[in-house]
Scaffold this active site. Sequence first.
Site, PDB file in Angstrom:
ATOM      1  N   SER A 182       0.801  -1.226   0.000  1.00 16.01           N
ATOM      2  CA  SER A 182       0.000   0.000   0.000  1.00 16.01           C
ATOM      3  C   SER A 182       0.835   1.278   0.000  1.00 16.01           C
ATOM      4  O   SER A 182       0.295   2.355  -0.223  1.00 16.01           O
ATOM      5  CB  SER A 182      -0.967   0.022   1.188  1.00 16.01           C
ATOM      6  N   LYS A 224       1.426   4.315   6.910  1.00 16.46           N
ATOM      7  CA  LYS A 224       0.633   5.217   6.068  1.00 16.46           C
ATOM      8  C   LYS A 224       1.213   6.629   6.136  1.00 16.46           C
ATOM      9  O   LYS A 224       1.954   6.972   7.045  1.00 16.46           O
ATOM     10  CB  LYS A 224      -0.828   5.269   6.541  1.00 16.46           C
TER      11      LYS A 224
END
Length: 145
Positions: free
Chosen positions: A64, A101
């Site tokens: 991701s 993230k």
Amino acid sequence: MAHVSNICLVDFAPPVAHPLLAPVLVAAGYPSPAQDYFDGTLNLNTHLIRDVTSTFVVRVSGDSMEGAGISDGDELIVNRALTPRDGSIVIAILDGELTVKRLLLKAGGVVLHAENPNYPDIEVPDANSLTVWGVAETCLHDLRN
């Protein structure tokens, strides 16, 4: 989603000096005529680690964060003493798991942004409900794979 698969303490064994070529910049196009100029050594511990007591290495699992140059299997040097800022790449705790993230601070709350369009943003309306475990400072990417 990119998760943290391993957490390791940084081993601060006696520093190993590595050869340093000057200039430190290496041409990605045509070779530099100064490529044979040796300029002493570089200690990777002092170069990569700013705070010995709060630095950890974590291994990334997942894709991701590929848009940020962080791939599956990469290792991140994470400093737990740094204050996360808008745009920082953070290790956050979500549903009891560590995830990697980009932290985006918005008027309506906090967004944990994946750097891969295949993954949705994670909106956290109450910033107090988010635990940031640490801030990633450096990505160690193995080029041999």
